[in-house]
Enzyme design. Structure first.
Site, PDB file in Angstrom:
ATOM      1  N   SER B 100       0.816  -1.287   0.046  1.00  0.00           N
ATOM      2  CA  SER B 100       0.123   0.013   0.044  1.00  0.00           C
ATOM      3  C   SER B 100       0.805   1.318  -0.155  1.00  0.00           C
ATOM      4  O   SER B 100       0.273   2.408   0.071  1.00  0.00           O
ATOM      5  CB  SER B 100      -1.047   0.104   1.192  1.00  0.00           C
ATOM      6  N   SER B 101       2.237   0.909  -0.105  1.00  0.00           N
ATOM      7  CA  SER B 101       2.909   2.321   0.024  1.00  0.00           C
ATOM      8  C   SER B 101       3.326   2.514  -1.475  1.00  0.00           C
ATOM      9  O   SER B 101       3.445   1.841  -2.244  1.00  0.00           O
ATOM     10  CB  SER B 101       4.268   1.889   0.648  1.00  0.00           C
ATOM     11  N   CYS B 102       3.605   4.033  -1.476  1.00  0.00           N
ATOM     12  CA  CYS B 102       4.149   4.393  -2.945  1.00  0.00           C
ATOM     13  C   CYS B 102       5.649   4.316  -3.051  1.00  0.00           C
ATOM     14  O   CYS B 102       5.947   4.589  -4.225  1.00  0.00           O
ATOM     15  CB  CYS B 102       3.864   5.840  -3.077  1.00  0.00           C
ATOM     16  N   VAL B 103       6.321   4.030  -2.131  1.00  0.00           N
ATOM     17  CA  VAL B 103       7.869   3.713  -2.166  1.00  0.00           C
ATOM     18  C   VAL B 103       8.246   2.195  -2.069  1.00  0.00           C
ATOM     19  O   VAL B 103       9.225   1.979  -1.987  1.00  0.00           O
ATOM     20  CB  VAL B 103       8.673   4.589  -1.559  1.00  0.00           C
TER      21      VAL B 103
END
Lengths: 167, 103
Positions: B100-103
């Site tokens: 769920s993270s963008c990184v």
């Protein structure tokens, strides 16, 4: 992936023309997000965006504390522009931005660029802006592949399902 | 939500193919899931998968940076192990939710 997505994005070409923390990070998050999805990413740094890939400046990016109406003090309190002019406020705000991002595991600029290039992302510098700021290739972060004219950069932005993004 | 039979076991997956019950996961399931993405799992792959599962069990957010700092593999190596989706494909094969993270 939904079945509707018949023609996925294949390449993003991102032009970073500003050198504030948030503009540079917007570029880096998008570039890294692309390579993580298997999308090709090429980034072109120009004008003040060059700070992001200049060895001397890349660790010292700042957030503009003047003329930024969306910036608020912690707790959502207003942050009058005149406060932003007070010495060291910019430094404090910038440090805070960086610490907040660090908590989300968003790395410092240089490490972020390493992540992007590790995934096959490509970094380029704008020749015109380099000449304007009297910069040479040796002044740039090692991960930068080349100094290009915008025409040469466009030459790398061809192909179906390619998007150019300007930040 | 759907049921899927893989490696002789019935597993539940969501519409994107991510397993919804991590306890149904084992190495044989992982091998079959990896094959769907054209990946033949090695011991190194399993080290990464176990790491991803451990981090997720702790309730932490997964990022490729964390994997890069795990000492198992660097980020370039991670891209090499799971081409085209270092975190997404590895999470899918590890039987954990989509990152769920963008990184």
């Amino acid at each position: 992936m939904s079945a509707k997505e018949e023609s996925p994005l294949k390449k993003v070409c991102i032009i970073c023309a500003k050198g504030t923390i948030e503009d540079v990070y917007a570029t880096l998050v998008m570039a890294n997000g692309a390579v993580m999805e298997g999308i090709e990413a090429k980034v072109f740094f120009t004008f003040f965006g060059l700070d992001a890939i200049t060895k001397k400046q890349m660790k010292r990016l700042k957030t503009a504390t003047v003329g930024n109406p969306a910036m608020r003090a912690p707790g959502g309190l207003p942050f009058p522009t005149v406060l932003g002019m007070v010495p060291f406020v910019e430094m404090g705000v910038s440090a805070m931005m960086k610490s907040q991002m660090y908590k989300l595991d968003i790395p410092p600029v240089e490490e972020f660029m390493e992540m992007i290039t590790a995934g096959g992302g490509e970094l380029y510098a704008c020749k015109l802006a380099m000449d304007m700021f009297k910069l040479e290739k040796k002044d740039l972060y090692e991960g930068v592949i080349d100094v290009l004219t915008i025409g040469d950069f466009y030459g790398k932005c061809g192909g179906d399902n390619t998007q150019i993004i300007f930040t | 939500m759907a049921e899927k039979t893989i490696a002789g076991k019935s597993i539940s997956v969501n519409e994107e193919g991510y397993m919804t019950d991590p306890s149904q996961w084992d190495h044989d399931v992982a091998k079959e899931l990896a094959k769907e993405d054209g990946i033949e799992l090695t011991d190194k792959h399993f080290e990464v998968l176990e790491f991803l599962r451990t981090v997720t069990e702790k309730g932490e957010t997964l990022t490729i940076r964390k994997v890069g700092k795990s000492g198992i593999v660097d980020i370039k190596g991670l891209y090499g192990l799971f081409p085209g989706g270092p975190l997404k494909i590895s999470s899918k094969v590890a039987g954990i939710p989509k990152p769920s993270s963008c990184v």
